[in-house]
Design a protein around this motif. Sequence first.
Motif, PDB file in Angstrom:
ATOM      1  N   TRP A  25      50.010  32.108  34.596  1.00 48.39           N
ATOM      2  CA  TRP A  25      48.922  32.447  33.700  1.00 48.39           C
ATOM      3  C   TRP A  25      48.583  31.238  32.832  1.00 48.39           C
ATOM      4  N   SER A  39      47.408  37.814  27.414  1.00 48.85           N
ATOM      5  CA  SER A  39      46.768  37.744  28.726  1.00 48.85           C
ATOM      6  C   SER A  39      45.951  36.460  28.841  1.00 48.85           C
ATOM      7  N   GLY A  40      45.252  36.292  29.952  1.00 50.50           N
ATOM      8  CA  GLY A  40      44.412  35.108  30.163  1.00 50.50           C
ATOM      9  C   GLY A  40      44.602  34.529  31.548  1.00 50.50           C
ATOM     10  N   ILE A  41      43.670  34.831  32.482  1.00 47.34           N
ATOM     11  CA  ILE A  41      43.834  34.373  33.866  1.00 47.34           C
ATOM     12  C   ILE A  41      43.196  33.002  34.067  1.00 47.34           C
ATOM     13  N   LYS A  42      43.818  32.197  34.913  1.00 48.19           N
ATOM     14  CA  LYS A  42      43.317  30.839  35.154  1.00 48.19           C
ATOM     15  C   LYS A  42      42.037  30.823  35.984  1.00 48.19           C
ATOM     16  N   LYS A  43      41.730  31.926  36.627  1.00 48.14           N
ATOM     17  CA  LYS A  43      40.477  31.991  37.386  1.00 48.14           C
ATOM     18  C   LYS A  43      39.290  31.687  36.469  1.00 48.14           C
ATOM     19  N   ASN A  44      39.410  31.960  35.193  1.00 47.68           N
ATOM     20  CA  ASN A  44      38.312  31.738  34.255  1.00 47.68           C
ATOM     21  C   ASN A  44      38.198  30.289  33.765  1.00 47.68           C
ATOM     22  N   SER A  49      34.836  28.186  32.735  1.00 45.94           N
ATOM     23  CA  SER A  49      33.832  29.021  32.058  1.00 45.94           C
ATOM     24  C   SER A  49      34.166  29.070  30.563  1.00 45.94           C
ATOM     25  N   HIS A  65      40.168  32.042  25.460  1.00 40.44           N
ATOM     26  CA  HIS A  65      41.579  32.478  25.518  1.00 40.44           C
ATOM     27  C   HIS A  65      42.331  32.107  24.237  1.00 40.44           C
ATOM     28  N   GLY A  82      34.549  39.521  34.022  1.00 38.63           N
ATOM     29  CA  GLY A  82      35.414  38.336  34.008  1.00 38.63           C
ATOM     30  C   GLY A  82      36.144  38.178  32.678  1.00 38.63           C
ATOM     31  N   ALA A  97      38.798  40.730  32.508  1.00 35.12           N
ATOM     32  CA  ALA A  97      39.918  40.379  33.393  1.00 35.12           C
ATOM     33  C   ALA A  97      40.909  39.454  32.689  1.00 35.12           C
ATOM     34  N   SER A  98      40.425  38.667  31.731  1.00 35.19           N
ATOM     35  CA  SER A  98      41.314  37.797  30.953  1.00 35.19           C
ATOM     36  C   SER A  98      41.893  38.503  29.728  1.00 35.19           C
ATOM     37  N   ASP A 131      34.229  33.472  34.951  1.00 35.50           N
ATOM     38  CA  ASP A 131      34.098  33.287  36.397  1.00 35.50           C
ATOM     39  C   ASP A 131      33.416  34.532  36.978  1.00 35.50           C
ATOM     40  N   GLN A 188      33.535  35.681  39.826  1.00 37.61           N
ATOM     41  CA  GLN A 188      34.373  36.421  40.781  1.00 37.61           C
ATOM     42  C   GLN A 188      35.803  36.454  40.269  1.00 37.61           C
ATOM     43  N   ALA A 189      35.931  36.865  39.021  1.00 40.79           N
ATOM     44  CA  ALA A 189      37.233  36.781  38.346  1.00 40.79           C
ATOM     45  C   ALA A 189      38.267  37.739  38.910  1.00 40.79           C
ATOM     46  N   ASP A 221      39.020  38.622  42.252  1.00 41.38           N
ATOM     47  CA  ASP A 221      39.827  38.236  43.416  1.00 41.38           C
ATOM     48  C   ASP A 221      40.011  36.726  43.542  1.00 41.38           C
ATOM     49  N   GLY A 222      40.735  36.314  44.565  1.00 41.40           N
ATOM     50  CA  GLY A 222      40.991  34.890  44.790  1.00 41.40           C
ATOM     51  C   GLY A 222      42.160  34.371  43.962  1.00 41.40           C
ATOM     52  N   THR A 223      42.436  33.072  44.165  1.00 45.33           N
ATOM     53  CA  THR A 223      43.572  32.422  43.503  1.00 45.33           C
ATOM     54  C   THR A 223      43.439  32.491  41.981  1.00 45.33           C
ATOM     55  N   PHE A 224      44.516  32.896  41.317  1.00 46.51           N
ATOM     56  CA  PHE A 224      44.569  33.029  39.859  1.00 46.51           C
ATOM     57  C   PHE A 224      43.609  34.098  39.331  1.00 46.51           C
ATOM     58  N   GLY A 225      43.051  34.935  40.225  1.00 44.97           N
ATOM     59  CA  GLY A 225      42.184  36.022  39.785  1.00 44.97           C
ATOM     60  C   GLY A 225      42.992  37.223  39.304  1.00 44.97           C
ATOM     61  N   PHE A 226      42.289  38.206  38.772  1.00 42.07           N
ATOM     62  CA  PHE A 226      42.893  39.419  38.218  1.00 42.07           C
ATOM     63  C   PHE A 226      43.853  40.081  39.214  1.00 42.07           C
ATOM     64  N   MET A 236      46.965  37.900  39.959  1.00 40.01           N
ATOM     65  CA  MET A 236      47.859  37.734  38.812  1.00 40.01           C
ATOM     66  C   MET A 236      48.590  39.039  38.482  1.00 40.01           C
ATOM     67  N   PHE A 237      47.882  40.160  38.602  1.00 41.14           N
ATOM     68  CA  PHE A 237      48.529  41.429  38.232  1.00 41.14           C
ATOM     69  C   PHE A 237      49.269  42.086  39.390  1.00 41.14           C
TER      70      PHE A 237
END
Lengths: 351, 351
Positions: free
Chosen positions: A54, A92-97, A100, A106, B85, B88-89, B128, B130-131, B133-138, B141-142
């Motif tokens: 994360w 929390s805080g996902i790297k996908k973001n 942006s 975060h 998005g 998701a964070s 993002d 598309q927060a 799915d994909g790498t480091f997405g919700f 990560m969860f």
Amino acid sequence: MLGHPSSVLAPALFAVVEKMKLSGRKLLEGYLVGLEVMARLGRIFGAQAYEKSWHPTAIFGAIGACASASYLLRLSYEQTLNAIGIAASEASGIKKNFGSMTKPLHAGSAARKGIWAALMAQRGLTADSQALDGTFGFLEMFNGEAYSKQALHDRGKPLEILESGLIFKQYPCCGGLHSLLDNVIHLKRKEGIKPQEVAEIECRVHPHRIAYLDRPQVREGLDAKFSIQYCVATALLHGKVGLNHFSTESVARPETQALMKKIRITPGNDLGSFGSEVIVRYSDGRQFSATLREARGSPNFPLSEAELLRKFVDCATLIMSSSRAEKAGEALMGLDREDNVENILKLLVSD
Amino acid sequence: MLGHPSSVLAPALFAVVEKMKLSGRKLLEGYLVGLEVMARLGRIFGAQAYEKSWHPTAIFGAIGACASASYLLRLSYEQTLNAIGIAASEASGIKKNFGSMTKPLHAGSAARKGIWAALMAQRGLTADSQALDGTFGFLEMFNGEAYSKQALHDRGKPLEILESGLIFKQYPCCGGLHSLLDNVIHLKRKEGIKPQEVAEIECRVHPHRIAYLDRPQVREGLDAKFSIQYCVATALLHGKVGLNHFSTESVARPETQALMKKIRITPGNDLGSFGSEVIVRYSDGRQFSATLREARGSPNFPLSEAELLRKFVDCATLIMSSSRAEKAGEALMGLDREDNVENILKLLVSD
């Protein structure tokens, strides 16, 4: 630790200290509490946390800000455990973001959550008193089984601020390209390099850095902060890299875009993880180079107070006059002697 | 899905609808949007999410509440992607906090985060697009790599509310012991069972339920909600289980504590995941039993409107008079015909 503790702790602390009308010394005490908590979490998670996990600033920040707020609110031991437990469920805080506006958000969210958790605990809300470790705890949920149980129990270690110290960033962009910018600005000053005579700028950095900093095309400020091409070109053109260089207008400037095309990035395994070498080649065959193993701003290679103040003023003048920014910067330098931080905060409001 | 969607969506929706002065029909539309989003996330995560992962109500709830709020705020497609998005964070909630006040707080936090994310996106904050799915997405990560990519792309499936429907809980305690309570209350009414003549109450439930519902000793309401012993004893003594039975005073009552000691829990693999059998044995050798494969309140076995209203009144009288609670309950039953939900909300404020 990897992460940006001050980006979370400073707003959290100023908010609590303002509300409680506390002194600058209290604020600094609260900062130390949050910093040590965040640094300890960083050690427990280990360096792989940044690569695989994360957003560390976000998840450690919520706990760190909560520790700072709990300290300043003078919560009891039991209340503090509850506060940390609540914050552990908020973090929390996902790297996908990344890339942006939610990425910098975060840090602010972590500050808010930390204070909120402390205030909830102050009002009697309960949480698991050992929410950080064990099954379904913070460490396991955010880092699987990979966290260091030894670091978890390392009490009585020297304070991280004494052992590792803080790194100050001289430029408002990714820390991974700071030593490059130091080199470029040094060369420009020493050699009086003229951008129009430059044929090529070779930037040698560790391959880890290339992976995310080789961005030949940038469209907006958030991209530009992670672009070697953009930041090196800017440094060579202006002799500095300031917050105003990360606006959409600045990114679009033709002279910057033209110079970016002359930059070549090559792997430099011999320079350490954050070191770099810059070689500027002229059309007539002359060349100039500079090398650094780490950027200025670290405890080994500190910035002067004047340089720190200059960076503050550069950033602050986006929302206030430079005379006011200078006054605010001076006041912040005297934070440890200020009895009521409200006096400083009044200077920090935008014009 | 496993989780409690209404505990997050209802407070979120009432807050947004009150602020925007919308109708009950709009609120119900917003509910459907959030519910379908949460149910879809539940399908993508799969049933193992509950056993191994984060608190589903909390993490799905933040996204669901955000979807509901985005719908009611009439966000554009792009704003809605940003809102999801951001949410998701923000989503979080560790299971380590189960058993403390922070567990129910997760639902309120998720509601707050969902609305907050939608409001931030409305003001132009980006995330993002598309927060999830994909790498480091919700999802990653969860839930690691375990989530169902097929369910992720299952668009155009029938609505979950039509396919699975909602389960209403008749008793304010863990759903895993509801069929037991139905059985006990049925036996008490049909056979007129007198607690003082009871020698033993055998409760047969699926071993998965025993793992966390066999709590012979309870000290406070939050424990008691997960205790077969406490809830069955209460049902046999009072012929009902209401919110007032989960106070510290109620838990301490000697007659309940005495009856709890007569309860024996045995594994019943033949009864389905949420089924149960209750066998009451008298000292004189007589015995009475009842069996259910699922509790009342599911779409197959629905509660009457009068029963739903009775549960509402039972819960609401903790903060208001019963006459007012009845009036509020009747008004909520007519939610779909109310032009301005504020009229109902006025009735829901505590005395």
